[in-house]
Design a protein around this motif. Sequence first.
Motif, PDB file in Angstrom:
ATOM      1  N   ASP A 246       0.846  -0.858  -0.259  1.00 37.75           N
ATOM      2  CA  ASP A 246      -0.539  -0.193   0.098  1.00 37.75           C
ATOM      3  C   ASP A 246       0.795   0.890  -0.206  1.00 37.75           C
ATOM      4  OD1 ASP A 246      -2.382  -1.754  -0.350  1.00 37.75           O
ATOM      5  OD2 ASP A 246      -2.750  -1.128   1.929  1.00 37.75           O
ATOM      6  N   VAL A 247       1.945   1.202   0.319  1.00 35.41           N
ATOM      7  CA  VAL A 247       2.877   2.268   1.093  1.00 35.41           C
ATOM      8  C   VAL A 247       3.322   2.865  -0.364  1.00 35.41           C
ATOM      9  CG1 VAL A 247       5.344   3.013   1.694  1.00 35.41           C
ATOM     10  CG2 VAL A 247       3.461   2.338   3.342  1.00 35.41           C
ATOM     11  N   GLU A 248       3.648   2.020  -1.073  1.00 33.66           N
ATOM     12  CA  GLU A 248       4.850   1.409  -2.858  1.00 33.66           C
ATOM     13  C   GLU A 248       3.063   2.451  -3.476  1.00 33.66           C
ATOM     14  OE1 GLU A 248       5.828  -2.524  -3.554  1.00 33.66           O
ATOM     15  OE2 GLU A 248       8.081  -1.792  -2.336  1.00 33.66           O
ATOM     16  N   ALA A 249       1.834   2.068  -3.320  1.00 33.68           N
ATOM     17  CA  ALA A 249       1.291   1.910  -4.650  1.00 33.68           C
ATOM     18  C   ALA A 249       0.826   3.609  -4.002  1.00 33.68           C
ATOM     19  CB  ALA A 249      -0.205   1.380  -4.155  1.00 33.68           C
ATOM     20  N   ILE A 250       0.592   3.925  -3.143  1.00 36.65           N
ATOM     21  CA  ILE A 250       0.270   5.064  -2.131  1.00 36.65           C
ATOM     22  C   ILE A 250       1.741   6.596  -2.950  1.00 36.65           C
ATOM     23  CG2 ILE A 250       0.068   6.977  -0.776  1.00 36.65           C
ATOM     24  CD1 ILE A 250      -0.926   4.629   1.013  1.00 36.65           C
ATOM     25  N   ARG A 251       3.120   5.874  -2.409  1.00 36.17           N
ATOM     26  CA  ARG A 251       4.139   6.821  -3.286  1.00 36.17           C
ATOM     27  C   ARG A 251       3.836   7.044  -4.762  1.00 36.17           C
ATOM     28  NH1 ARG A 251       9.106   8.219  -1.319  1.00 36.17           N
ATOM     29  NH2 ARG A 251       8.341   7.304   0.814  1.00 36.17           N
ATOM     30  N   ALA A 252       3.493   5.947  -5.382  1.00 41.23           N
ATOM     31  CA  ALA A 252       3.440   6.065  -7.545  1.00 41.23           C
ATOM     32  C   ALA A 252       2.730   6.653  -7.493  1.00 41.23           C
ATOM     33  CB  ALA A 252       3.317   4.494  -7.826  1.00 41.23           C
ATOM     34  N   LEU A 266       6.684  10.231   3.467  1.00 38.83           N
ATOM     35  CA  LEU A 266       4.955  10.235   3.715  1.00 38.83           C
ATOM     36  C   LEU A 266       4.732   8.677   5.111  1.00 38.83           C
ATOM     37  CD1 LEU A 266       3.040   8.468   1.879  1.00 38.83           C
ATOM     38  CD2 LEU A 266       3.625   7.475   0.957  1.00 38.83           C
ATOM     39  N   ARG A 267       4.032   9.018   5.410  1.00 40.32           N
ATOM     40  CA  ARG A 267       3.515   7.901   6.541  1.00 40.32           C
ATOM     41  C   ARG A 267       2.314   7.623   6.315  1.00 40.32           C
ATOM     42  NH1 ARG A 267       7.769   9.289   6.996  1.00 40.32           N
ATOM     43  NH2 ARG A 267       9.170   9.795   8.864  1.00 40.32           N
ATOM     44  N   ALA A 268       1.912   5.992   6.218  1.00 40.28           N
ATOM     45  CA  ALA A 268       0.595   5.578   6.645  1.00 40.28           C
ATOM     46  C   ALA A 268       0.163   4.884   7.839  1.00 40.28           C
ATOM     47  CB  ALA A 268       0.242   5.537   4.998  1.00 40.28           C
ATOM     48  N   GLU A 269      -1.191   5.101   8.890  1.00 43.57           N
ATOM     49  CA  GLU A 269      -1.167   4.090  10.114  1.00 43.57           C
ATOM     50  C   GLU A 269      -2.665   4.025   9.400  1.00 43.57           C
ATOM     51  OE1 GLU A 269       0.296   5.499  13.188  1.00 43.57           O
ATOM     52  OE2 GLU A 269      -1.964   5.614  13.722  1.00 43.57           O
ATOM     53  N   GLU A 274     -10.020  -1.411   7.430  1.00 44.19           N
ATOM     54  CA  GLU A 274     -10.194  -0.696   6.049  1.00 44.19           C
ATOM     55  C   GLU A 274      -9.630   0.621   6.373  1.00 44.19           C
ATOM     56  OE1 GLU A 274     -12.542  -3.503   7.629  1.00 44.19           O
ATOM     57  OE2 GLU A 274     -11.384  -4.766   7.291  1.00 44.19           O
ATOM     58  N   GLU A 275      -8.928   1.478   6.689  1.00 47.02           N
ATOM     59  CA  GLU A 275      -9.196   2.552   6.820  1.00 47.02           C
ATOM     60  C   GLU A 275      -7.993   2.983   7.261  1.00 47.02           C
ATOM     61  OE1 GLU A 275     -12.061   6.233   8.555  1.00 47.02           O
ATOM     62  OE2 GLU A 275     -11.929   4.682   9.057  1.00 47.02           O
ATOM     63  N   LEU A 276      -7.389   4.134   6.545  1.00 47.66           N
ATOM     64  CA  LEU A 276      -5.265   4.269   6.123  1.00 47.66           C
ATOM     65  C   LEU A 276      -5.853   6.031   6.611  1.00 47.66           C
ATOM     66  CD1 LEU A 276      -3.640   2.279   3.911  1.00 47.66           C
ATOM     67  CD2 LEU A 276      -3.704   2.160   5.896  1.00 47.66           C
ATOM     68  N   LEU A 277      -4.412   6.957   7.078  1.00 48.94           N
ATOM     69  CA  LEU A 277      -4.491   7.967   7.018  1.00 48.94           C
ATOM     70  C   LEU A 277      -3.404   8.494   6.788  1.00 48.94           C
ATOM     71  CD1 LEU A 277      -4.716  10.901   9.059  1.00 48.94           C
ATOM     72  CD2 LEU A 277      -3.745   9.669  10.803  1.00 48.94           C
ATOM     73  N   VAL A 278      -3.538   8.546   5.753  1.00 52.15           N
ATOM     74  CA  VAL A 278      -2.481   9.022   5.531  1.00 52.15           C
ATOM     75  C   VAL A 278      -1.886  10.692   5.290  1.00 52.15           C
ATOM     76  CG1 VAL A 278      -0.924   9.518   2.212  1.00 52.15           C
ATOM     77  CG2 VAL A 278      -2.436   7.645   3.323  1.00 52.15           C
ATOM     78  N   GLY A 279      -0.485  10.620   5.640  1.00 53.94           N
ATOM     79  CA  GLY A 279       0.479  11.907   5.629  1.00 53.94           C
ATOM     80  C   GLY A 279       1.401  12.298   5.178  1.00 53.94           C
TER      81      GLY A 279
END
Length: 363
Positions: A246-252, A266-269, A274-279
Amino acid sequence: MAKQPRHQKPDDDEADALETAAHGHGTRAVIAALLANLSIAVAKFVGFAVTGSSSMLAEGVHSVADSGNQCLLLLGGKRAKKAATEEHPFGYGRERYFWSFVVALVLFSLGGLFAIYEGLHKLEHPEPIDSPQWAFGILGFAILAEGLSFRTAAKEAGKLKGEASYWQYIRRAKAPELPVVLLEDFGALIGLVVAMAGIGASVITDDGRWDGYGSVGIGILLVIIAMVLVVEMKSLLIGEGASRKDVEAIRAAIEIEPDVIRVIHLRAEHLGPEELLVGTKVEFVHELTVPEVASAIDRVERSIRAGVPSARLIFIEPDVHDDHRIGRFVEEHTGYIAPDDPRYADITGSVPVVDVDDDIWTE
């Protein structure tokens, strides 16, 4: 400038569908386990009343604990769907982790410790097994019912684990229900075999202590399973990062935007299964105007949600990388105003802590 997340109807619908599908697998397994454990608990207590077997009593309490645990899992799933409030602006997704943690504590105390206590009591005061055929018949029924429940949980987990082993799935899963049910059912099946062995040894040797050994063995098994669950649920409750995929997909999804120079960090928690917080801090093309940066952020958000639908809350902060600050695109400067500047109070909204010109310092 930090860009607040915008809720887009198509993306939210897609994420809701994903959450419903993933949670549905766990709910089916939990309901199957609940029905199995209720019927097994009744049968085991009947068996204890007839045979007086300590292992049978321990197994009966184990089934009651498991039934209560499944109710707690269903409660957590229901409470996690509550809408975000002013007091809990990120929602209630971690309710599922909390109640799964409670399940582990119940399994440890009511299941494991009680079984050990009952077994030790039986070792001190051994009694013969009455009507062992009842015990074997009920245990056989329990093994069949638990086997069907375990098969349901394994089948549902198989749809989600991919090529990973079941143990890897339990360690990595963000949704707690299926791992809990898998471990509970696995422990129940092993415990039933141990109970049958203990009762069988007691009947063959005419020594009731074997039944006590069986109860102690069941208790130790439940304690070990509970400790594994405590470790896993504690990690989820504190907050685990998104998977590498998921982190690689967000970065891409960010870097594919033409107006993006680079992702600074990038931070994702997980706020829930099924719910991510992305900063993230992102460096955009420096010539962009503020409205153009805002439009680029909107495109990046849509791209992230398309690639990772569970990214529900996204915060993007435009920034400039250190490589582009000194002597290149951004001039370094130090903001400073002296305490004796006439504008000090107006600009800072405060007064100097120490007035160096005060006569008190010269006396």
